[in-house]
Every structure is written in structure tokens, then in C-alpha cells.
Design a protein around this motif. Sequence first.
Motif, PDB file in Angstrom:
ATOM      1  N   ALA A 131      11.592  56.397   2.472  1.00 18.09           N
ATOM      2  CA  ALA A 131      11.817  55.472   3.588  1.00 18.09           C
ATOM      3  C   ALA A 131      13.304  55.360   3.905  1.00 18.09           C
ATOM      4  CB  ALA A 131      11.238  54.090   3.264  1.00 18.09           C
ATOM      5  N   VAL A 132      14.118  55.248   2.876  1.00 21.33           N
ATOM      6  CA  VAL A 132      15.575  55.168   3.077  1.00 21.33           C
ATOM      7  C   VAL A 132      16.088  56.454   3.709  1.00 21.33           C
ATOM      8  CG1 VAL A 132      17.793  55.056   1.866  1.00 21.33           C
ATOM      9  CG2 VAL A 132      15.952  53.460   1.260  1.00 21.33           C
ATOM     10  N   ALA A 133      15.579  57.596   3.250  1.00 26.04           N
ATOM     11  CA  ALA A 133      16.009  58.874   3.817  1.00 26.04           C
ATOM     12  C   ALA A 133      15.662  58.969   5.305  1.00 26.04           C
ATOM     13  CB  ALA A 133      15.365  60.028   3.047  1.00 26.04           C
ATOM     14  N   GLN A 178      10.866  58.049  17.213  1.00 29.54           N
ATOM     15  CA  GLN A 178       9.915  56.953  17.014  1.00 29.54           C
ATOM     16  C   GLN A 178       9.010  57.245  15.818  1.00 29.54           C
ATOM     17  OE1 GLN A 178       8.283  57.149  20.979  1.00 29.54           O
ATOM     18  NE2 GLN A 178       9.231  55.208  21.563  1.00 29.54           N
ATOM     19  N   TRP A 179       8.548  58.482  15.703  1.00 27.69           N
ATOM     20  CA  TRP A 179       7.672  58.861  14.584  1.00 27.69           C
ATOM     21  C   TRP A 179       8.451  58.865  13.267  1.00 27.69           C
ATOM     22  CZ3 TRP A 179       2.652  58.694  14.699  1.00 27.69           C
ATOM     23  CH2 TRP A 179       2.013  58.739  15.943  1.00 27.69           C
ATOM     24  N   THR A 180       9.708  59.278  13.321  1.00 23.48           N
ATOM     25  CA  THR A 180      10.533  59.267  12.114  1.00 23.48           C
ATOM     26  C   THR A 180      10.675  57.844  11.583  1.00 23.48           C
ATOM     27  OG1 THR A 180      11.751  61.264  12.714  1.00 23.48           O
ATOM     28  CG2 THR A 180      12.863  59.725  11.216  1.00 23.48           C
ATOM     29  N   TYR A 181      11.026  56.929  12.463  1.00 29.59           N
ATOM     30  CA  TYR A 181      11.191  55.541  12.030  1.00 29.59           C
ATOM     31  C   TYR A 181       9.860  54.907  11.636  1.00 29.59           C
ATOM     32  CZ  TYR A 181      16.089  55.553  13.538  1.00 29.59           C
ATOM     33  OH  TYR A 181      17.429  55.812  13.676  1.00 29.59           O
ATOM     34  N   ALA A 182       8.805  55.230  12.367  1.00 26.35           N
ATOM     35  CA  ALA A 182       7.485  54.670  12.030  1.00 26.35           C
ATOM     36  C   ALA A 182       7.013  55.164  10.673  1.00 26.35           C
ATOM     37  CB  ALA A 182       6.466  55.035  13.106  1.00 26.35           C
ATOM     38  N   SER A 183       7.223  56.445  10.391  1.00 29.04           N
ATOM     39  CA  SER A 183       6.784  56.947   9.083  1.00 29.04           C
ATOM     40  C   SER A 183       7.648  56.369   7.960  1.00 29.04           C
ATOM     41  CB  SER A 183       6.782  58.479   9.048  1.00 29.04           C
ATOM     42  OG  SER A 183       8.074  58.993   9.263  1.00 29.04           O
ATOM     43  N   GLU A 188       6.241  54.177   4.903  1.00 34.61           N
ATOM     44  CA  GLU A 188       6.554  54.465   3.502  1.00 34.61           C
ATOM     45  C   GLU A 188       7.096  53.233   2.792  1.00 34.61           C
ATOM     46  OE1 GLU A 188       7.609  59.199   3.635  1.00 34.61           O
ATOM     47  OE2 GLU A 188       9.055  57.769   4.448  1.00 34.61           O
ATOM     48  N   LEU A 189       7.921  52.470   3.457  1.00 37.31           N
ATOM     49  CA  LEU A 189       8.451  51.253   2.850  1.00 37.31           C
ATOM     50  C   LEU A 189       7.333  50.246   2.593  1.00 37.31           C
ATOM     51  CD1 LEU A 189      10.936  49.823   1.817  1.00 37.31           C
ATOM     52  CD2 LEU A 189      11.334  48.969   4.129  1.00 37.31           C
ATOM     53  N   ALA A 190       6.447  50.065   3.560  1.00 45.94           N
ATOM     54  CA  ALA A 190       5.313  49.147   3.373  1.00 45.94           C
ATOM     55  C   ALA A 190       4.403  49.624   2.241  1.00 45.94           C
ATOM     56  CB  ALA A 190       4.523  49.025   4.674  1.00 45.94           C
ATOM     57  N   LEU A 191       4.167  50.927   2.183  1.00 44.53           N
ATOM     58  CA  LEU A 191       3.336  51.461   1.097  1.00 44.53           C
ATOM     59  C   LEU A 191       4.024  51.260  -0.254  1.00 44.53           C
ATOM     60  CD1 LEU A 191       2.134  54.725   2.849  1.00 44.53           C
ATOM     61  CD2 LEU A 191       0.708  52.742   2.253  1.00 44.53           C
ATOM     62  N   ALA A 192       5.335  51.453  -0.301  1.00 45.59           N
ATOM     63  CA  ALA A 192       6.070  51.249  -1.557  1.00 45.59           C
ATOM     64  C   ALA A 192       5.907  49.820  -2.059  1.00 45.59           C
ATOM     65  CB  ALA A 192       7.554  51.574  -1.353  1.00 45.59           C
ATOM     66  N   VAL A 193       6.048  48.866  -1.148  1.00 47.32           N
ATOM     67  CA  VAL A 193       5.886  47.457  -1.534  1.00 47.32           C
ATOM     68  C   VAL A 193       4.452  47.209  -2.010  1.00 47.32           C
ATOM     69  CG1 VAL A 193       5.871  45.085  -0.634  1.00 47.32           C
ATOM     70  CG2 VAL A 193       7.740  46.638  -0.040  1.00 47.32           C
ATOM     71  N   GLY A 194       3.484  47.748  -1.292  1.00 41.93           N
ATOM     72  CA  GLY A 194       2.089  47.556  -1.672  1.00 41.93           C
ATOM     73  C   GLY A 194       1.747  48.178  -3.009  1.00 41.93           C
ATOM     74  N   VAL A 195       2.259  49.367  -3.269  1.00 44.83           N
ATOM     75  CA  VAL A 195       1.992  50.041  -4.551  1.00 44.83           C
ATOM     76  C   VAL A 195       2.693  49.303  -5.690  1.00 44.83           C
ATOM     77  CG1 VAL A 195       2.453  52.163  -5.862  1.00 44.83           C
ATOM     78  CG2 VAL A 195       1.495  52.306  -3.558  1.00 44.83           C
ATOM     79  N   ALA A 196       3.862  48.760  -5.439  1.00 43.76           N
ATOM     80  CA  ALA A 196       4.607  48.065  -6.493  1.00 43.76           C
ATOM     81  C   ALA A 196       3.948  46.754  -6.904  1.00 43.76           C
ATOM     82  CB  ALA A 196       6.043  47.807  -6.030  1.00 43.76           C
ATOM     83  N   HIS A 197       3.224  46.127  -6.001  1.00 44.45           N
ATOM     84  CA  HIS A 197       2.630  44.823  -6.291  1.00 44.45           C
ATOM     85  C   HIS A 197       1.217  44.993  -6.849  1.00 44.45           C
ATOM     86  CE1 HIS A 197       1.179  40.758  -5.838  1.00 44.45           C
ATOM     87  NE2 HIS A 197       2.438  40.383  -5.639  1.00 44.45           N
ATOM     88  N   PRO A 198       0.945  44.462  -8.038  1.00 44.54           N
ATOM     89  CA  PRO A 198      -0.377  44.658  -8.654  1.00 44.54           C
ATOM     90  C   PRO A 198      -1.558  44.198  -7.796  1.00 44.54           C
ATOM     91  CG  PRO A 198       1.164  43.765 -10.262  1.00 44.54           C
ATOM     92  CD  PRO A 198       1.860  43.736  -8.929  1.00 44.54           C
TER      93      PRO A 198
END
Length: 125
Positions: free
Chosen positions: A19-21, A43-48, A52-62
Motif C-alpha cells: 500500500a505504501v509503495a 485511480q486504479w493505483t490509488y484504489a488498489s 491493500e491498506l484496508a486488507l492489512a488492517v483487517g488481517v492484523a485484527h483478530p
Amino acid sequence: MPRTPSSPILLAGLLAGAAVAHAALPKQFDAIVPRALPGTPRQWTYASGAAELALAVGVAHPRTRRVAALATAAFFVGVFPANVKMAVDARRRSPALRAVAVGRLPLQVPLVLWARSVSRSAAAR
């Protein structure tokens, strides 16, 4: 929780790093967005990257890990066309860049399996 190769924290870190990349180096990602998609590549670059950032947060939270990891597996499948475009575009590049682009294609499989494994582990808890 031990940090193993199937660790959800490592998967979340990979997603957050990607996401940072996307935010820091969008031009590289713009180049692999399939042109058949509506809107602009940026737009697709920023959306993806946001996904990825939202998925990272979701995966990190049990509490959200199982669903987020399944969504991550689907995301990895969904971005495969961009990797195919990268490999096709690399035909005119150096042999080293062609090898990297083509080598990325089969790497999607272990990423999908990793996300599914994280999801199954979360469901077993």
C-alpha cells in the motif's frame, strides 16, 4: 503469537508495504494497470493501494482476520491481470526485467494460498 511464515502479521505487513509503495511510487503501478479498465491508471493505483491498506488492517485484527484474509486471497486473484500485463509489456525489455516480470506470475499462487491459510487459522480459533 509466534511469527511463522503463515503469520497474519507478516501478511498484514506485506499488504501494508505494498500500500505504501502504491502511494510513494504510483507511476510504476500505473504502467501495469490494464487499459481495458475504466478510469485512469492512477485511480486504479490509488484504489488498489487503499484496498491493500484496508486488507492489512483487517488481517492484523483478530476479529476481522478470517474475512479479511479471504478478501486478500480474492484481491491477489484480482490483481493477476496486472501481472500478466507487466509480463507482456516486458517482452521489449532486458532479459533480466523479462525474467522478473514472468517470474512474478506463479508467485500469485503461494500468495493466495497464504491468505487462505491465514483465514483457515483464524476460523479455527
